[in-house]
Design a protein around this motif. Structure first.
Motif, PDB file in Angstrom:
ATOM      1  N   TYR A 137       0.353   0.762   5.826  1.00 16.22           N
ATOM      2  CA  TYR A 137       1.704   0.440   6.293  1.00 16.22           C
ATOM      3  C   TYR A 137       1.979  -1.066   6.190  1.00 16.22           C
ATOM      4  N   ALA A 138       0.934  -1.865   6.431  1.00 17.13           N
ATOM      5  CA  ALA A 138       1.112  -3.317   6.339  1.00 17.13           C
ATOM      6  C   ALA A 138       1.525  -3.713   4.921  1.00 17.13           C
ATOM      7  N   LYS A 139       1.052  -2.977   3.929  1.00 20.27           N
ATOM      8  CA  LYS A 139       1.437  -3.263   2.532  1.00 20.27           C
ATOM      9  C   LYS A 139       2.830  -2.725   2.210  1.00 20.27           C
ATOM     10  N   TRP A 140       3.147  -1.563   2.771  1.00 15.13           N
ATOM     11  CA  TRP A 140       4.370  -0.863   2.369  1.00 15.13           C
ATOM     12  C   TRP A 140       5.627  -1.339   3.085  1.00 15.13           C
ATOM     13  N   ILE A 141       5.453  -1.793   4.306  1.00 19.05           N
ATOM     14  CA  ILE A 141       6.639  -2.143   5.104  1.00 19.05           C
ATOM     15  C   ILE A 141       6.956  -3.624   4.934  1.00 19.05           C
ATOM     16  N   ARG A 142       8.170  -3.898   4.480  1.00 20.99           N
ATOM     17  CA  ARG A 142       8.599  -5.283   4.271  1.00 20.99           C
ATOM     18  C   ARG A 142       9.788  -5.628   5.179  1.00 20.99           C
ATOM     19  N   SER A 143      10.773  -4.730   5.178  1.00 22.43           N
ATOM     20  CA  SER A 143      11.994  -5.074   5.909  1.00 22.43           C
ATOM     21  C   SER A 143      12.410  -3.930   6.832  1.00 22.43           C
ATOM     22  N   TYR A 144      13.367  -4.214   7.677  1.00 24.07           N
ATOM     23  CA  TYR A 144      13.891  -3.182   8.598  1.00 24.07           C
ATOM     24  C   TYR A 144      14.422  -1.983   7.830  1.00 24.07           C
TER      25      TYR A 144
ATOM     26  N   ALA B 193       5.954   4.395  12.133  1.00 28.83           N
ATOM     27  CA  ALA B 193       6.207   2.979  12.432  1.00 28.83           C
ATOM     28  C   ALA B 193       7.706   2.794  12.629  1.00 28.83           C
ATOM     29  N   HIS B 194       8.058   1.978  13.625  1.00 29.72           N
ATOM     30  CA  HIS B 194       9.463   1.806  14.027  1.00 29.72           C
ATOM     31  C   HIS B 194       9.795   0.336  14.271  1.00 29.72           C
ATOM     32  N   ALA B 195      11.110   0.081  14.315  1.00 33.01           N
ATOM     33  CA  ALA B 195      11.569  -1.299  14.522  1.00 33.01           C
ATOM     34  C   ALA B 195      11.549  -1.700  15.994  1.00 33.01           C
TER      35      ALA B 195
ATOM     36  N   GLN C  75       2.419  -2.219  20.107  1.00 35.18           N
ATOM     37  CA  GLN C  75       2.207  -3.065  18.917  1.00 35.18           C
ATOM     38  C   GLN C  75       0.718  -3.329  18.700  1.00 35.18           C
ATOM     39  N   ASN C  76      -0.131  -2.535  19.352  1.00 35.31           N
ATOM     40  CA  ASN C  76      -1.579  -2.799  19.282  1.00 35.31           C
ATOM     41  C   ASN C  76      -2.120  -2.728  17.865  1.00 35.31           C
ATOM     42  N   PHE C  77      -1.777  -1.641  17.158  1.00 42.21           N
ATOM     43  CA  PHE C  77      -2.280  -1.501  15.789  1.00 42.21           C
ATOM     44  C   PHE C  77      -1.465  -2.371  14.837  1.00 42.21           C
ATOM     45  N   ALA C  78      -0.189  -2.566  15.138  1.00 39.50           N
ATOM     46  CA  ALA C  78       0.648  -3.432  14.291  1.00 39.50           C
ATOM     47  C   ALA C  78       0.078  -4.854  14.282  1.00 39.50           C
ATOM     48  N   LYS C  79      -0.382  -5.311  15.448  1.00 39.95           N
ATOM     49  CA  LYS C  79      -0.943  -6.670  15.514  1.00 39.95           C
ATOM     50  C   LYS C  79      -2.322  -6.725  14.856  1.00 39.95           C
ATOM     51  N   ALA C  80      -3.121  -5.691  15.041  1.00 41.91           N
ATOM     52  CA  ALA C  80      -4.465  -5.685  14.445  1.00 41.91           C
ATOM     53  C   ALA C  80      -4.394  -5.608  12.922  1.00 41.91           C
ATOM     54  N   PHE C  81      -3.367  -4.937  12.399  1.00 37.17           N
ATOM     55  CA  PHE C  81      -3.295  -4.727  10.937  1.00 37.17           C
ATOM     56  C   PHE C  81      -2.115  -5.445  10.286  1.00 37.17           C
ATOM     57  N   GLU C  82      -1.436  -6.295  11.049  1.00 41.05           N
ATOM     58  CA  GLU C  82      -0.328  -7.084  10.494  1.00 41.05           C
ATOM     59  C   GLU C  82       0.763  -6.189   9.892  1.00 41.05           C
ATOM     60  N   ILE C  83       1.161  -5.185  10.650  1.00 40.27           N
ATOM     61  CA  ILE C  83       2.266  -4.336  10.189  1.00 40.27           C
ATOM     62  C   ILE C  83       3.557  -4.998  10.676  1.00 40.27           C
ATOM     63  N   ARG C  84       4.247  -5.682   9.761  1.00 39.11           N
ATOM     64  CA  ARG C  84       5.412  -6.475  10.156  1.00 39.11           C
ATOM     65  C   ARG C  84       6.611  -6.199   9.259  1.00 39.11           C
ATOM     66  N   TYR C  85       7.772  -6.510   9.780  1.00 37.47           N
ATOM     67  CA  TYR C  85       8.989  -6.341   8.976  1.00 37.47           C
ATOM     68  C   TYR C  85       9.951  -7.491   9.242  1.00 37.47           C
TER      69      TYR C  85
ATOM     70  N   GLN D 292      17.111  -7.939  10.767  1.00 34.37           N
ATOM     71  CA  GLN D 292      18.418  -8.254  10.164  1.00 34.37           C
ATOM     72  C   GLN D 292      18.692  -9.759  10.118  1.00 34.37           C
ATOM     73  N   LYS D 293      18.061 -10.495  11.023  1.00 32.97           N
ATOM     74  CA  LYS D 293      18.280 -11.953  11.044  1.00 32.97           C
ATOM     75  C   LYS D 293      17.285 -12.680  10.146  1.00 32.97           C
ATOM     76  N   GLY D 294      16.435 -11.908   9.446  1.00 33.54           N
ATOM     77  CA  GLY D 294      15.449 -12.534   8.559  1.00 33.54           C
ATOM     78  C   GLY D 294      14.219 -13.041   9.296  1.00 33.54           C
ATOM     79  N   GLU D 295      14.033 -12.558  10.549  1.00 34.47           N
ATOM     80  CA  GLU D 295      12.846 -12.979  11.299  1.00 34.47           C
ATOM     81  C   GLU D 295      11.760 -11.918  11.220  1.00 34.47           C
ATOM     82  N   LEU D 296      10.508 -12.406  11.148  1.00 32.44           N
ATOM     83  CA  LEU D 296       9.375 -11.501  11.016  1.00 32.44           C
ATOM     84  C   LEU D 296       9.021 -10.895  12.381  1.00 32.44           C
ATOM     85  N   GLN D 297       8.959  -9.544  12.433  1.00 30.51           N
ATOM     86  CA  GLN D 297       8.656  -8.849  13.696  1.00 30.51           C
ATOM     87  C   GLN D 297       7.506  -7.873  13.493  1.00 30.51           C
ATOM     88  N   TYR D 298       6.752  -7.659  14.552  1.00 32.42           N
ATOM     89  CA  TYR D 298       5.738  -6.604  14.496  1.00 32.42           C
ATOM     90  C   TYR D 298       6.407  -5.248  14.693  1.00 32.42           C
ATOM     91  N   CYS D 299       5.885  -4.232  13.981  1.00 32.14           N
ATOM     92  CA  CYS D 299       6.380  -2.868  14.170  1.00 32.14           C
ATOM     93  C   CYS D 299       5.847  -2.278  15.474  1.00 32.14           C
TER      94      CYS D 299
END
Ligand SMILES: [Zn+2]
Length: 479
Positions: free
Chosen positions: A119-126, A163-165, A233-243, A246-253
């Motif tokens: 998911y960390a590779k596949w997810i780029r944006s909202y 994975a969700h926003a 966000q436990n696994f999102a933080k461990a595996f850098e799953i981010r997106y 809309q404001k162009g800011e990087l968020q954890y899923c």
């Protein structure tokens, strides 16, 4: 089928279960301790469970995929509570291709880590969210005390990973899947369940919130029949799953996972079975109706078998799962017992007298003897069979529900609580402390099964410590 009778459930529930699984040919022991061979009859039941769930998953926007069996050991170590929870149960591969591996691999105990990596590779944006993937597979957990279907080293299941926003979306997904499990249990398996939240100590390793459906078995014990986890966000933080939002800011899923396994077959056996054997709910039964031709002379045989085959074709043509037992050298009585033991919901008897009246006898598995027998005309048989199957499905649910109600207690004090968990579920006020939960477990062997989503409006006092308690929880001994 062995001629020996099963032990009764009252005599030895555990031995009744073990022998029934083998004799009904659902599963067998494997050469490796704790592993299970699922036999065709058991697998056909599992396939029907799969279809009933898969239909619901797809209707809510999920898709299936397949992730690898092997996971780098380093992945498991990335999420702190996940590794702590699963380490003792890991099967680790140290050699491959005749060489020692530089990085050991684990056989997946569950797939949050490897899916998180993808998911960390596949997810780029909202715009990529939500991601709603399920997989049907098997996983390995090195259990010490094993029992067929209930606890085996390798078991089959589905694991959904999303994975969700936002936290709110992840929580809605977690609850939606819990509802789907409950709907499946009640409407397809005829098993009433209590949906609720797990206490902190019973949560999945790495989850912020775990929900489960809990069912009462025929001996009053509980079985956790499906779980749904909000992983925050436990696994999102461990595996850098981010997106990028809309404001162009990087968020954890925010991620979830949810699973239901071949344990559920154990629940079906223990909720519905009786001293004669299995009783399978018609919606999941591999064989919904078995036709047994009855005859004495060769002339009778020819006519009866011909009528049986015609009825079979009509029932199968109407989409019913039917089998005709034409085995030679077995009496009708033997066949009746055999299919009763194997839990086929409805038996259709066709003999010369029935044929003369252009009718058949329908015998319900859930109502032994005269009470469960009726006659139906051969003309329009599929509709009549379908109607009786629906009645059986409804009756099984009602019976299981009545049993649970009769064995669920509302203890006023700790002595009553202790007596309650000897027989069934105790629904009691709990202050929320792990200390009380642990002491209850220590003293009564009952665990906190779940804190139901439906709570009474009133407050009370903790069943153990007497402190103010805002919530009630179900406690029971469990499989
Ligand atoms: Zn307390």
């Amino acid at each position: 089928m062995s001629e020996l009778k099963l032990p009764t459930r009252a005599e030895d529930f555990s031995e009744w279960y073990n022998q029934l699984v083998l004799r009904a040919e659902l599963a067998d022991y494997a050469p490796v301790r704790g592993c299970m061979i699922v036999r065709p009859y058991g697998w056909a039941l599992w396939e029907n469970i799969q279809q009933a769930l898969d239909r619901r998953f797809k209707a809510t926007g999920h898709v299936n995929a397949a992730f690898p069996l092997f996971i780098p050991l380093s992945f498991i170590e990335k999420e702190r509570s996940h590794v702590a929870g699963f380490s003792p149960q890991l099967a680790v591969v140290t050699h491959g291709g005749g060489e020692e591996l530089a990085d050991p691999l684990v056989v997946r105990p569950t797939s949050e880590t490897i899916i998180g990596h993808a998911y960390a590779k596949w997810i780029r944006s909202y715009r990529d969210l939500p991601v709603l993937i399920n997989q049907w597979n098997s996983v390995v957990r090195w259990e010490l005390r094993t029992r067929l279907f209930l606890r085996t080293l390798e078991f089959f299941w589905q694991e959904g990973h999303t994975a969700h926003a936002t936290l709110a979306e992840a929580e809605a997904e977690t609850r939606q899947m819990l509802d789907i499990y409950a709907d499946f249990a009640v409407n397809d398996a005829a098993i009433p369940v209590i949906a609720g939240r797990k206490s902190e100590s019973e949560r999945f390793a790495g989850a912020d919130q775990t929900y489960s459906i809990e069912a009462m078995m025929g001996d009053g014990k509980a079985l956790q029949a499906g779980t749904s986890h909000n992983l925050g966000q436990n696994f999102a933080k461990a595996f850098e799953i981010r997106y990028l939002d809309q404001k162009g800011e990087l968020q954890y899923c925010w991620t979830t996972s949810w699973g239901l396994s071949t344990r559920f077959i154990g629940a079906i056996i223990m909720v519905h079975g009786d001293d004669q054997g299995l009783i399978l709910p018609p919606r999941l039964a591999p064989i919904q109706a078995v036709i047994v031709p009855i005859f004495k002379s060769d002339a009778e045989q020819a006519a009866v078998v011909q009528a049986a085959r015609k009825a079979h074709a009509e029932l199968a043509g109407a989409g019913l799962r039917v089998k005709t037992d034409e085995r030679e050298g077995f009496s009708p009585g033997y066949k009746f017992n055999d299919w009763e033991m194997r839990g086929v919901p409805l038996r259709i008897e066709i003999g010369p007298k029935d044929l003369a009246r252009a009718s058949v006898v329908l015998a319900r598995r859930d109502k032994p003897g005269r009470e469960g027998k009726s006659s139906a005309p051969l003309a329009g048989l599929p509709a009549a069979v379908r109607q009786v199957l629906d009645q059986i499905q409804a009756a099984l649910l009602q019976r299981a529900l009545a049993f649970r109600v009769a064995n669920t207690f509302d203890p006023r004090d700790y002595a009553e609580f202790q007596a309650a968990v000897e027989k069934g579920f105790a629904f009691a006020y709990w202050c929320g402390s792990t200390k009380c939960e642990d002491q209850i477990k220590e003293e009564t062997k009952a665990t906190l099964r779940c804190i139901p989503l439906d709570q009474p409006d009133t407050a009370g006092r903790c069943i153990l410590c007497g402190q103010h308690a805002k919530q009630k929880a179900y406690f029971a001994r469990a499989y």
